[in-house]
Design a protein around this motif. Structure first.
Motif, PDB file in Angstrom:
ATOM      1  N   MET A  22       3.086  33.782 -38.047  1.00  0.00           N
ATOM      2  CA  MET A  22       4.334  33.009 -38.052  1.00  0.00           C
ATOM      3  C   MET A  22       5.399  33.689 -38.904  1.00  0.00           C
ATOM      4  N   ALA A  23       5.000  34.226 -40.069  1.00  0.00           N
ATOM      5  CA  ALA A  23       5.967  34.899 -40.936  1.00  0.00           C
ATOM      6  C   ALA A  23       6.535  36.137 -40.246  1.00  0.00           C
ATOM      7  N   THR A  24       5.685  36.874 -39.539  1.00  0.00           N
ATOM      8  CA  THR A  24       6.154  38.072 -38.832  1.00  0.00           C
ATOM      9  C   THR A  24       7.128  37.695 -37.725  1.00  0.00           C
ATOM     10  N   ILE A  25       6.786  36.676 -36.943  1.00  0.00           N
ATOM     11  CA  ILE A  25       7.674  36.238 -35.855  1.00  0.00           C
ATOM     12  C   ILE A  25       9.003  35.743 -36.415  1.00  0.00           C
ATOM     13  N   LEU A  26       8.939  35.008 -37.520  1.00  0.00           N
ATOM     14  CA  LEU A  26      10.164  34.505 -38.145  1.00  0.00           C
ATOM     15  C   LEU A  26      11.040  35.660 -38.634  1.00  0.00           C
ATOM     16  N   ALA A  27      10.420  36.648 -39.282  1.00  0.00           N
ATOM     17  CA  ALA A  27      11.181  37.787 -39.788  1.00  0.00           C
ATOM     18  C   ALA A  27      11.826  38.564 -38.644  1.00  0.00           C
ATOM     19  N   GLY A  29      12.614  37.376 -35.714  1.00  0.00           N
ATOM     20  CA  GLY A  29      13.677  36.533 -35.172  1.00  0.00           C
ATOM     21  C   GLY A  29      14.943  36.598 -36.009  1.00  0.00           C
ATOM     22  N   ILE A  30      14.794  36.586 -37.326  1.00  0.00           N
ATOM     23  CA  ILE A  30      15.960  36.684 -38.210  1.00  0.00           C
ATOM     24  C   ILE A  30      16.652  38.031 -38.045  1.00  0.00           C
ATOM     25  N   TYR A  33      18.500  38.014 -34.778  1.00  0.00           N
ATOM     26  CA  TYR A  33      19.678  37.146 -34.903  1.00  0.00           C
ATOM     27  C   TYR A  33      20.788  37.850 -35.682  1.00  0.00           C
TER      28      TYR A  33
END
Length: 44
Positions: A22-27, A29-30, A33
Motif C-alpha cells: 500500500m505504501a508503494t502504491i501510494l508513493a 500515485g503521489i 499526481y
C-alpha cells in the motif's frame, strides 16, 4: 515444533507485506499526481 519467535516473524511478514504494498502504491500515485500537475502547469 516451531518456537514463538519463528511464528512471530512469520506473522510480522504477513502483516508488513500488504502495508509495504500500500505504501508503494501510494508513493507511486503521489509521484504520478505531482508529475501530471507539473505537466499541466507547463502546458498552460
Amino acid at each position: 515444533m516451531p518456537n514463538q519467535h519463528d511464528l512471530d516473524r512469520k506473522n510480522d511478514g504477513r502483516l508488513l507485506t500488504p502495508l509495504l504494498l500500500m505504501a508503494t502504491i501510494l508513493a507511486v500515485g503521489i509521484l504520478i499526481y505531482a508529475y501530471a500537475g507539473y505537466a499541466f502547469a507547463a502546458a498552460a
